[in-house]
Design an enzyme around this catalytic site. Sequence first.
Site, PDB file in Angstrom:
ATOM      1  N   GLY A   1      17.753 183.396  88.721  1.00  0.00           N
ATOM      2  CA  GLY A   1      19.199 183.371  88.945  1.00  0.00           C
ATOM      3  C   GLY A   1      19.678 184.659  89.596  1.00  0.00           C
ATOM      4  N   ARG A   2      20.098 185.608  88.774  1.00  0.00           N
ATOM      5  CA  ARG A   2      20.521 186.922  89.245  1.00  0.00           C
ATOM      6  C   ARG A   2      19.955 187.974  88.293  1.00  0.00           C
ATOM      7  NH1 ARG A   2      21.267 184.650  93.234  1.00  0.00           N
ATOM      8  NH2 ARG A   2      23.096 184.590  94.635  1.00  0.00           N
TER       9      ARG A   2
ATOM     10  N   GLU B   1      17.661 195.436  92.687  1.00  0.00           N
ATOM     11  CA  GLU B   1      16.784 194.971  93.764  1.00  0.00           C
ATOM     12  C   GLU B   1      17.323 195.309  95.156  1.00  0.00           C
ATOM     13  OE1 GLU B   1      17.880 190.452  94.883  1.00  0.00           O
ATOM     14  OE2 GLU B   1      17.135 190.667  92.845  1.00  0.00           O
TER      15      GLU B   1
ATOM     16  N   TYR C   1      14.564 180.683  96.944  1.00  0.00           N
ATOM     17  CA  TYR C   1      15.363 179.811  97.819  1.00  0.00           C
ATOM     18  C   TYR C   1      14.742 179.620  99.194  1.00  0.00           C
ATOM     19  CZ  TYR C   1      16.581 183.910 100.551  1.00  0.00           C
ATOM     20  OH  TYR C   1      16.500 185.009 101.353  1.00  0.00           O
TER      21      TYR C   1
ATOM     22  N   HIS D   1      12.956 187.902  95.241  1.00  0.00           N
ATOM     23  CA  HIS D   1      14.128 187.046  95.486  1.00  0.00           C
ATOM     24  C   HIS D   1      13.829 186.055  96.612  1.00  0.00           C
ATOM     25  CE1 HIS D   1      18.781 187.018  94.980  1.00  0.00           C
ATOM     26  NE2 HIS D   1      18.318 185.803  95.240  1.00  0.00           N
TER      27      HIS D   1
ATOM     28  N   ASP E   1      12.103 186.535  89.651  1.00  0.00           N
ATOM     29  CA  ASP E   1      12.286 186.500  91.108  1.00  0.00           C
ATOM     30  C   ASP E   1      13.480 187.352  91.519  1.00  0.00           C
ATOM     31  OD1 ASP E   1      11.626 185.451  93.759  1.00  0.00           O
ATOM     32  OD2 ASP E   1      13.539 184.397  93.614  1.00  0.00           O
TER      33      ASP E   1
END
Length: 315
Positions: free
Chosen positions: A213-214, A243, A278, A275, A238
């Site tokens: 998510g975050r 970050e 997606y 990250h 992730d």
Amino acid sequence: MFREMASRFDVIPTITAASVSEANIELTSGNQCISVNHKTHITKSILRALGQAGVAYISTRSSGCNHIDVDFAQSVGISVENVVYSPASVADYTLMLMLMVIRHTKSTLSRVDIHDFRLHDVRGKELRDMTVGVIGTGYIGAAVIDRLRGFGCRIVAYDHRPKTSANYVPLDALLQQSDMVTLHTPLNADTNHLLNHQRIEQMKPGAFIINTGRGSLLDTEALLLALESGRLGGAALDVLEGEEGIFYADYRNKPIESQLLLRLQKLPHVLITPHTAYYTDHALRDTVENTLINCLKFARRSSNLGTPSGTTLVI
């Protein structure tokens, strides 16, 4: 993708590799709409400058808007909207991380790389024997639940607004019951450090945490203490607090200053990826197309004249 699709939508894009900043505000001249990514925090001063330059709409190429002060944007006359993209991208990746962390994949691959082909000292687990807690059941969380059902595990869910057919329980109960917790709720003032020291202490000994998510949904320092002490069985992340400026950059020949990241990377039961959940062809096509559609819808609403011809967009 923007160049390829823009002509189909009769949109004229101005594309820049640089993130939006006060230094390149002039690129927005004559444009109502801009599109930004999730990597850069857009400050109030940038929003003020964008408003003064005539920008009235920001489409962020992300599912979350936590990098933009949406209320302040509205106060200077700018609407902010996110995009919807293939939830399968993040959901598939989440399941991959789950399987990797419970099968000790990081340690196994490290051993194979040095030609040590012995079995791991600790046996892996099977998802069907586990209870998985899903925090946040929007379109990505719901897609994760759909995939988990195929593995035969018990699933519990928490969301302040239940949205799907799932076994919803209070957050405390979810943490106490789950062998694995996966985070899919938006990041805002209420969910910042949603899993803090107190809540991590409520989790089962040996439990796992997955975060696609975050980063700031997790109190990273509290997570580290639980991992280093053996309180938790492992984590797959992730996304990470701090970050920004690290993920998506090449640090092979320069030092990383984030001590939290360095400590996490040393742990054999922690997986970190930059990250990238997606990042699929399908999701990026969705993102570009829906960015263009969002901007055209805004231009149509603001003009009240139907779809404007030759709409311009800064990306």
